[in-house]
Design a protein around this motif. Structure first.
Motif, PDB file in Angstrom:
ATOM      1  N   ARG A   1      -5.258   3.036  17.682  1.00  0.00           N
ATOM      2  CA  ARG A   1      -4.000   2.580  17.084  1.00  0.00           C
ATOM      3  C   ARG A   1      -4.187   1.260  16.351  1.00  0.00           C
ATOM      4  NH1 ARG A   1      -0.628   3.735  22.416  1.00  0.00           N
ATOM      5  NH2 ARG A   1      -0.535   5.988  22.272  1.00  0.00           N
ATOM      6  N   LEU A   2      -4.962   0.366  16.935  1.00  0.00           N
ATOM      7  CA  LEU A   2      -5.216  -0.926  16.297  1.00  0.00           C
ATOM      8  C   LEU A   2      -5.908  -0.738  14.957  1.00  0.00           C
ATOM      9  CD1 LEU A   2      -5.285  -4.048  16.420  1.00  0.00           C
ATOM     10  CD2 LEU A   2      -7.499  -3.816  17.546  1.00  0.00           C
ATOM     11  N   TRP A   3      -6.940   0.113  14.913  1.00  0.00           N
ATOM     12  CA  TRP A   3      -7.649   0.331  13.659  1.00  0.00           C
ATOM     13  C   TRP A   3      -6.758   1.008  12.625  1.00  0.00           C
ATOM     14  CZ3 TRP A   3     -11.356  -2.437  12.126  1.00  0.00           C
ATOM     15  CH2 TRP A   3     -12.292  -2.952  13.023  1.00  0.00           C
ATOM     16  N   MET A   4      -5.909   1.918  13.057  1.00  0.00           N
ATOM     17  CA  MET A   4      -4.977   2.548  12.122  1.00  0.00           C
ATOM     18  C   MET A   4      -4.027   1.500  11.545  1.00  0.00           C
ATOM     19  SD  MET A   4      -5.838   5.624  11.752  1.00  0.00           S
ATOM     20  CE  MET A   4      -4.457   6.335  10.919  1.00  0.00           C
ATOM     21  N   THR A   5      -3.593   0.554  12.362  1.00  0.00           N
ATOM     22  CA  THR A   5      -2.728  -0.527  11.884  1.00  0.00           C
ATOM     23  C   THR A   5      -3.465  -1.396  10.881  1.00  0.00           C
ATOM     24  OG1 THR A   5      -1.561  -0.540  13.998  1.00  0.00           O
ATOM     25  CG2 THR A   5      -1.316  -2.481  12.612  1.00  0.00           C
ATOM     26  N   VAL A   6      -4.720  -1.741  11.187  1.00  0.00           N
ATOM     27  CA  VAL A   6      -5.520  -2.562  10.273  1.00  0.00           C
ATOM     28  C   VAL A   6      -5.706  -1.836   8.946  1.00  0.00           C
ATOM     29  CG1 VAL A   6      -7.831  -3.532   9.886  1.00  0.00           C
ATOM     30  CG2 VAL A   6      -6.687  -3.856  12.086  1.00  0.00           C
ATOM     31  N   TYR A   7      -6.057  -0.553   8.999  1.00  0.00           N
ATOM     32  CA  TYR A   7      -6.235   0.210   7.765  1.00  0.00           C
ATOM     33  C   TYR A   7      -4.924   0.304   6.988  1.00  0.00           C
ATOM     34  CZ  TYR A   7     -10.817   1.705   9.506  1.00  0.00           C
ATOM     35  OH  TYR A   7     -12.100   1.741   9.973  1.00  0.00           O
ATOM     36  N   GLY A   8      -3.813   0.444   7.679  1.00  0.00           N
ATOM     37  CA  GLY A   8      -2.516   0.497   7.015  1.00  0.00           C
ATOM     38  C   GLY A   8      -2.192  -0.802   6.299  1.00  0.00           C
ATOM     39  N   VAL A   9      -2.450  -1.924   6.951  1.00  0.00           N
ATOM     40  CA  VAL A   9      -2.191  -3.230   6.330  1.00  0.00           C
ATOM     41  C   VAL A   9      -3.090  -3.417   5.114  1.00  0.00           C
ATOM     42  CG1 VAL A   9      -2.390  -5.723   6.686  1.00  0.00           C
ATOM     43  CG2 VAL A   9      -1.309  -4.302   8.430  1.00  0.00           C
ATOM     44  N   VAL A  10      -4.351  -3.059   5.232  1.00  0.00           N
ATOM     45  CA  VAL A  10      -5.278  -3.173   4.103  1.00  0.00           C
ATOM     46  C   VAL A  10      -4.823  -2.276   2.959  1.00  0.00           C
ATOM     47  CG1 VAL A  10      -7.646  -2.694   3.342  1.00  0.00           C
ATOM     48  CG2 VAL A  10      -7.245  -3.909   5.495  1.00  0.00           C
ATOM     49  N   ALA A  11      -4.365  -1.076   3.262  1.00  0.00           N
ATOM     50  CA  ALA A  11      -3.895  -0.162   2.222  1.00  0.00           C
ATOM     51  C   ALA A  11      -2.679  -0.740   1.493  1.00  0.00           C
ATOM     52  CB  ALA A  11      -3.548   1.189   2.832  1.00  0.00           C
ATOM     53  N   VAL A  12      -1.768  -1.345   2.230  1.00  0.00           N
ATOM     54  CA  VAL A  12      -0.592  -1.951   1.604  1.00  0.00           C
ATOM     55  C   VAL A  12      -1.007  -3.105   0.702  1.00  0.00           C
ATOM     56  CG1 VAL A  12       1.497  -3.305   2.076  1.00  0.00           C
ATOM     57  CG2 VAL A  12       1.043  -1.225   3.372  1.00  0.00           C
ATOM     58  N   ILE A  13      -1.905  -3.949   1.158  1.00  0.00           N
ATOM     59  CA  ILE A  13      -2.368  -5.079   0.360  1.00  0.00           C
ATOM     60  C   ILE A  13      -3.064  -4.594  -0.907  1.00  0.00           C
ATOM     61  CG2 ILE A  13      -4.007  -7.007   0.313  1.00  0.00           C
ATOM     62  CD1 ILE A  13      -3.307  -7.434   3.300  1.00  0.00           C
ATOM     63  N   LEU A  14      -3.931  -3.596  -0.779  1.00  0.00           N
ATOM     64  CA  LEU A  14      -4.623  -3.066  -1.955  1.00  0.00           C
ATOM     65  C   LEU A  14      -3.645  -2.415  -2.926  1.00  0.00           C
ATOM     66  CD1 LEU A  14      -7.878  -1.542  -0.397  1.00  0.00           C
ATOM     67  CD2 LEU A  14      -7.661  -3.587  -1.812  1.00  0.00           C
ATOM     68  N   THR A  15      -2.655  -1.708  -2.397  1.00  0.00           N
ATOM     69  CA  THR A  15      -1.652  -1.079  -3.259  1.00  0.00           C
ATOM     70  C   THR A  15      -0.890  -2.130  -4.044  1.00  0.00           C
ATOM     71  OG1 THR A  15      -1.413   0.737  -1.680  1.00  0.00           O
ATOM     72  CG2 THR A  15       0.357   0.444  -3.281  1.00  0.00           C
ATOM     73  N   GLN A  16      -0.498  -3.197  -3.373  1.00  0.00           N
ATOM     74  CA  GLN A  16       0.214  -4.269  -4.068  1.00  0.00           C
ATOM     75  C   GLN A  16      -0.681  -4.938  -5.104  1.00  0.00           C
ATOM     76  OE1 GLN A  16       1.714  -6.847  -1.005  1.00  0.00           O
ATOM     77  NE2 GLN A  16       3.496  -5.540  -0.602  1.00  0.00           N
ATOM     78  N   ALA A  17      -1.958  -5.109  -4.793  1.00  0.00           N
ATOM     79  CA  ALA A  17      -2.883  -5.713  -5.752  1.00  0.00           C
ATOM     80  C   ALA A  17      -3.039  -4.822  -6.975  1.00  0.00           C
ATOM     81  CB  ALA A  17      -4.237  -5.953  -5.088  1.00  0.00           C
ATOM     82  N   VAL A  18      -3.175  -3.532  -6.771  1.00  0.00           N
ATOM     83  CA  VAL A  18      -3.317  -2.601  -7.898  1.00  0.00           C
ATOM     84  C   VAL A  18      -2.039  -2.585  -8.729  1.00  0.00           C
ATOM     85  CG1 VAL A  18      -3.566  -0.156  -8.493  1.00  0.00           C
ATOM     86  CG2 VAL A  18      -5.094  -1.190  -6.817  1.00  0.00           C
ATOM     87  N   GLN A  19      -0.892  -2.597  -8.092  1.00  0.00           N
ATOM     88  CA  GLN A  19       0.366  -2.626  -8.836  1.00  0.00           C
ATOM     89  C   GLN A  19       0.478  -3.907  -9.660  1.00  0.00           C
ATOM     90  OE1 GLN A  19       3.409  -2.120  -5.876  1.00  0.00           O
ATOM     91  NE2 GLN A  19       3.357   0.126  -5.997  1.00  0.00           N
ATOM     92  N   GLY A  20       0.063  -5.031  -9.082  1.00  0.00           N
ATOM     93  CA  GLY A  20       0.089  -6.293  -9.817  1.00  0.00           C
ATOM     94  C   GLY A  20      -0.829  -6.268 -11.029  1.00  0.00           C
ATOM     95  N   VAL A  21      -2.006  -5.685 -10.867  1.00  0.00           N
ATOM     96  CA  VAL A  21      -2.946  -5.582 -11.983  1.00  0.00           C
ATOM     97  C   VAL A  21      -2.377  -4.664 -13.044  1.00  0.00           C
ATOM     98  CG1 VAL A  21      -5.217  -4.694 -12.649  1.00  0.00           C
ATOM     99  CG2 VAL A  21      -4.981  -6.135 -10.621  1.00  0.00           C
ATOM    100  N   LEU A  22      -1.748  -3.572 -12.657  1.00  0.00           N
ATOM    101  CA  LEU A  22      -1.194  -2.628 -13.630  1.00  0.00           C
ATOM    102  C   LEU A  22      -0.012  -3.244 -14.384  1.00  0.00           C
ATOM    103  CD1 LEU A  22      -1.331   0.760 -11.669  1.00  0.00           C
ATOM    104  CD2 LEU A  22      -2.798  -0.004 -13.543  1.00  0.00           C
ATOM    105  N   GLU A  23       0.730  -4.127 -13.783  1.00  0.00           N
ATOM    106  CA  GLU A  23       1.857  -4.769 -14.470  1.00  0.00           C
ATOM    107  C   GLU A  23       1.369  -5.680 -15.591  1.00  0.00           C
ATOM    108  OE1 GLU A  23       4.632  -6.884 -12.031  1.00  0.00           O
ATOM    109  OE2 GLU A  23       4.998  -5.127 -10.758  1.00  0.00           O
ATOM    110  N   TYR A  24       0.269  -6.368 -15.376  1.00  0.00           N
ATOM    111  CA  TYR A  24      -0.211  -7.329 -16.355  1.00  0.00           C
ATOM    112  C   TYR A  24      -1.268  -6.723 -17.291  1.00  0.00           C
ATOM    113  CZ  TYR A  24       2.295 -10.794 -13.696  1.00  0.00           C
ATOM    114  OH  TYR A  24       3.266 -11.495 -13.070  1.00  0.00           O
ATOM    115  N   ALA A  25      -1.594  -5.468 -17.111  1.00  0.00           N
ATOM    116  CA  ALA A  25      -2.581  -4.818 -17.980  1.00  0.00           C
ATOM    117  C   ALA A  25      -1.959  -4.591 -19.355  1.00  0.00           C
ATOM    118  CB  ALA A  25      -3.038  -3.508 -17.375  1.00  0.00           C
ATOM    119  N   PRO A  26      -2.772  -4.711 -20.388  1.00  0.00           N
ATOM    120  CA  PRO A  26      -2.220  -4.472 -21.736  1.00  0.00           C
ATOM    121  C   PRO A  26      -1.848  -3.004 -21.898  1.00  0.00           C
ATOM    122  CG  PRO A  26      -4.587  -4.866 -21.824  1.00  0.00           C
ATOM    123  CD  PRO A  26      -4.158  -5.079 -20.413  1.00  0.00           C
ATOM    124  N   ARG A  27      -0.776  -2.808 -22.655  1.00  0.00           N
ATOM    125  CA  ARG A  27      -0.304  -1.430 -22.858  1.00  0.00           C
ATOM    126  C   ARG A  27      -0.555  -0.981 -24.254  1.00  0.00           C
ATOM    127  NH1 ARG A  27       5.223  -2.036 -19.418  1.00  0.00           N
ATOM    128  NH2 ARG A  27       4.137  -2.200 -17.470  1.00  0.00           N
TER     129      ARG A  27
END
Length: 77
Positions: free
Chosen positions: A51-77
């Motif tokens: 359960r602990l590792w699933m929580t850690v992976y979930g938190v990492v996934a959320v952080i990476l998702t937010q980072a990718v969304q941030g990069v996509l917002e500022y990417a040239p269109r």
């Protein structure tokens, strides 16, 4: 009287021997119960670890998702 010697000399040793055997049986049962409890505790710990590792992976996934969304917002269109 018996020819094997005095009963007063043999009886105390027989009582101690019986007491020793009973103590061994009790200790064997107690150690068996401790082994069972340790097995259950180890199983519970493995579940908590998963359960602990699933929580850690979930938190990492959320952080990476937010980072990718941030990069996509500022990417040239």
């Amino acid at each position: 009287m018996s020819t094997g010697g005095s009963r007063f000399l043999k009886e105390p040793f027989e009582v101690h021997e019986q007491r020793f055997e009973q103590t061994e049986k009790i200790m064997e049962l107690q150690f068996g119960q401790v082994e069972k409890r340790l097995g259950r505790i180890e199983t519970m710990m493995e579940g908590l670890e998963r359960r602990l590792w699933m929580t850690v992976y979930g938190v990492v996934a959320v952080i990476l998702t937010q980072a990718v969304q941030g990069v996509l917002e500022y990417a040239p269109r």
